[in-house]
Design a protein around this motif. Structure first.
Motif: not given
Length: 67
Positions: A2-5, A13-17, A52-55
């Motif tokens: 499950x992913x929660x934003x 910042x776009x790091x996730x994309x 998630x870690x990059x956010x």
């Protein structure tokens, strides 16, 4: 999976994309969102946890779903 934003925390910042482009994208305002049909984390894509870690503001939470 499950992913929660947290939209209140996301700064776009776009790091996730960049880390997991098959799961994350940015909306018209530049904030993180899941691609349609990827609510399950892209079938367990290992890059989702990296995204998630990059956010830089920890706006993404990834948890295992219990079945």
């Amino acid at each position: 999976m499950h992913i929660d934003i947290d939209k209140d925390v996301c700064i776009g910042a776009g790091q996730c994309a960049l880390a997991a482009p098959d799961v994350f994208t940015q909306d018209d305002d530049g904030y993180s969102t899941l691609l349609p049909g990827r609510e399950d984390g892209g079938g367990g894509d290992p890059m989702v946890r990296e995204a998630a870690r990059a956010c830089p503001v920890s706006a993404i939470t990834v948890s295992e779903t219990v079945r």
